[in-house]
Scaffold this motif. Structure first.
Motif, short mmCIF file in Angstrom:
data_model
loop_
_atom_site.label_atom_id
_atom_site.label_comp_id
_atom_site.label_asym_id
_atom_site.label_seq_id
_atom_site.Cartn_x
_atom_site.Cartn_y
_atom_site.Cartn_z
N SER A 114 6.94 9.86 -3.73
CA SER A 114 6.34 8.63 -3.18
C SER A 114 4.87 8.83 -2.88
CB SER A 114 7.08 8.22 -1.90
OG SER A 114 8.40 7.85 -2.17
N LEU A 115 4.52 9.98 -2.30
CA LEU A 115 3.12 10.26 -2.01
C LEU A 115 2.30 10.32 -3.29
CD1 LEU A 115 3.37 12.99 0.78
CD2 LEU A 115 2.28 10.75 0.98
N ARG A 117 2.96 8.83 -6.09
CA ARG A 117 2.86 7.48 -6.65
C ARG A 117 1.80 6.66 -5.94
NH1 ARG A 117 8.29 4.10 -7.32
NH2 ARG A 117 8.26 4.17 -5.06
N VAL A 118 1.69 6.81 -4.62
CA VAL A 118 0.66 6.08 -3.88
C VAL A 118 -0.73 6.44 -4.39
CG1 VAL A 118 -0.44 5.89 -1.61
CG2 VAL A 118 2.03 5.75 -1.80
N ARG A 122 -3.37 3.79 -6.81
CA ARG A 122 -4.69 3.41 -6.30
C ARG A 122 -5.82 3.92 -7.19
NH1 ARG A 122 -3.98 1.78 -0.88
NH2 ARG A 122 -6.21 1.93 -0.49
N VAL A 329 -2.68 7.78 4.81
CA VAL A 329 -1.28 8.18 4.84
C VAL A 329 -0.65 7.86 6.19
CG1 VAL A 329 0.30 10.15 4.71
CG2 VAL A 329 -1.58 9.97 3.08
N ARG A 332 -0.22 3.99 6.61
CA ARG A 332 0.78 3.36 5.75
C ARG A 332 2.06 4.17 5.64
NH1 ARG A 332 -1.28 1.04 0.29
NH2 ARG A 332 0.75 0.07 0.59
N ALA A 333 2.31 5.03 6.61
CA ALA A 333 3.49 5.91 6.55
C ALA A 333 4.79 5.12 6.41
CB ALA A 333 3.54 6.81 7.78
N THR A 335 5.35 2.25 5.08
CA THR A 335 5.50 1.68 3.73
C THR A 335 5.73 2.76 2.69
OG1 THR A 335 3.99 -0.11 4.36
CG2 THR A 335 4.41 0.20 2.01
N ILE A 336 4.98 3.83 2.78
CA ILE A 336 5.06 4.90 1.76
C ILE A 336 6.45 5.51 1.73
CG2 ILE A 336 4.24 7.22 1.17
CD1 ILE A 336 1.50 6.38 2.31
N ALA A 339 9.55 3.18 0.61
CA ALA A 339 9.58 2.62 -0.75
C ALA A 339 10.75 3.15 -1.57
CB ALA A 339 8.25 2.94 -1.46
#
Length: 485
Positions: A114-115, A117-118, A122, A329, A332-333, A335-336, A339
């Motif tokens: 997930s990290l 992908r974030v 972006r 991070v 938005r923890a 949301t991240i 997901a």
């Protein structure tokens, strides 16, 4: 005019503050689980599992009502299994704790992705590379899209489909097809299938993928390079088969259709370097730390994601970018790390269930039954592959079926089967399930982009490709069994 009293008493303000604080702490339940898991696996810190386990339970409680139907079913079965184990096993706690530790491991793996992908979503490089792939000339569009989706899938996972699906919808308009609806539909079909098939072979090619981590965790005698002599030929042949079918089934381009300038593939080359860099980082940690590749991936992915985010933040406002990356991070923890909640539960829950079931199976009896039934050697690998495919058609995700099969099967060498052949057979089943089961997230997303049913995409559009892939895969497995056995 008199003022009305507030709906809530003033004494509730501290409670509201406490609730907000509790929710904020809960946002970091998964990072705590990741930290505890890594400290346990890498440094062997004694108290680390007792950081990871409660953090995981808090995360599951908070995310339970937001799960998909399949993930909720897996969590229900896992909880039921835990209760039954506690009631009927003479010494249940070591088993339950081992299951929780496996759950923590796979939750950490999915959160690490997930990290990554974030950071990728972006990045301007991602958009540039995607645009150049979509707008290639017709004869090169299939291999460019298929290979590109495979590369993007290594980093973005399911996010690669969202990216390319949106680009296909935006780029394949009636105006771009010169007002010809038949041509627009044909283009849509070809690009959708290139995207689907390219993403589906990720389990065969990605050292960072879920399939590889599941198999290497359950078959620790194997390493990823040991699988490549069988897995890569299957992936290459499937890609070439798809390219040939695209040429054979597609309309012939009109004269001068490819005369306009096409965007350069240079952004794809730069993105490939990023993928190679992340992969090499994982192998570097594995080699230097003398740890398995799955554990090295847990370290490499968050580290590379943070560096990537820092580089992006630096370009925006100068400086090193690390402070702004960290702030992003933290901000938005919630949301991240939410997901991938359904994937976390399906993958971790399946591992948990596998740990609980394994002691109930008499391995020697199962071994004797398989030998007497004639299921040994290549036949066992093909049966495991077909069983995974059948369960996929019934709605069981390959994450669950492959985890349970590898947990319950006895030593394949005792049954005359090369372990690499069994592993690649299950990886191939994972690939074929993603492009044929109407219940998988992959096919549901792809069918939504083209506004057709999953059954239509899987069997009307892709049925011939699937039928040709099955004997192709079995043929390569047979060669692998012959030369490695």
């Amino acid at each position: 005019m008199t003022r009305t009293s507030p709906a809530f008493p003033a004494a509730s303000a501290p409670a509201m503050v406490s609730l907000r604080l509790l929710r904020r702490l809960a946002d970091f339940a998964m990072p705590l689980c990741m930290t505890g898991t890594l400290l346990d696996l890498v440094a062997g810190v004694p108290f680390a599992p007792w950081v990871a386990r409660p953090a995981l339970l808090v995360y599951l409680v908070l995310q339970a009502r937001h799960l998909s139907g399949m993930a909720r079913a897996v969590l229900t079965v896992a909880c039921t299994g835990a209760v039954l184990t506690a009631l009927f096993q003479p010494d249940p706690w070591p088993l339950l704790l081992e299951g929780l530790d496996r759950f923590c491991f796979f939750a950490t793996f999915m959160a690490s992705l997930s990290l990554l992908r974030v950071a990728a979503m972006r990045s301007r490089l991602i958009r540039e590379a995607g645009y150049s792939l979509i707008h290639q000339k017709p004869s090169m569009r299939y291999p460019a899209l298929s290979l590109g989706t495979t590369l993007f899938g290594i980093i973005l996972n399911i996010g690669a489909l969202s990216l390319f699906g949106a680009m296909i919808q935006k780029g394949n308009t009636l105006r771009s097809a010169g007002g010809d609806e038949t041509l627009r539909t044909a283009r849509e079909r070809r690009m959708i299938l290139a995207m689907l098939r390219g993403f589906a072979i990720t389990p065969l090619t990605s050292p960072l993928g879920i399939a590889v981590v599941v198999l290497l965790s359950n078959m620790p005698q194997l390493t990823w390079p040991m699988l490549l002599p069988i897995a890569l030929p299957i992936a290459a042949l499937m890609m070439l088969l798809g390219w040939w079918l695209d040429w054979w089934q597609g309309p012939r381009p009109a004269p001068g259709a490819s005369a306009r300038a096409r965007p350069s593939l240079r952004p794809l080359g730069r993105f490939s370097l990023v993928v190679v860099g992340i992969t090499l980082t994982a192998f570097l940690f594995s080699g230097l730390g003398h740890i398995g590749l799955p554990i090295a991936v847990l370290i490499a992915c968050p580290l590379c994601a943070f560096v990537w985010l820092a580089v992006q933040r630096r370009r925006l406002n100068g400086g090193s970018g690390t402070g702004r990356a960290w702030a992003l991070v933290v901000r938005r923890a919630s949301t991240i790390f939410a997901a991938n909640r359904s994937e976390i539960v399906m993958l971790g829950g399946s591992a948990f269930i596998g740990v609980l079931i394994t002691p109930l199976v008499d391995i020697e009896l199962l071994n004797a039954w398989l030998s007497s039934s004639g299921l040994h050697g290549l036949g066992l690998a093909v049966t495991a592959m077909l069983l995974t495919l059948l369960l996929g058609q019934c709605g069981l995700n390959p994450v669950i079926s492959v985890t349970l099969i590898t947990a319950l099967l006895p030593d394949p060498q005792a049954l005359g089967l090369v372990p690499e052949v069994l592993a690649v057979a299950l990886m191939s089943a994972w690939t074929l399930s993603m492009m044929s089961s109407p219940f998988t997230t992959v096919l549901l997303m792809v069918s939504a982009f083209c506004r057709r049913s999953p059954y239509f995409v899987a069997w009307r559009w892709n049925g011939l490709y699937y039928a040709l892939c099955l004997p192709l895969v079995i043929g390569v497995l047979a060669l692998g069994q012959r030369f490695l056995g």
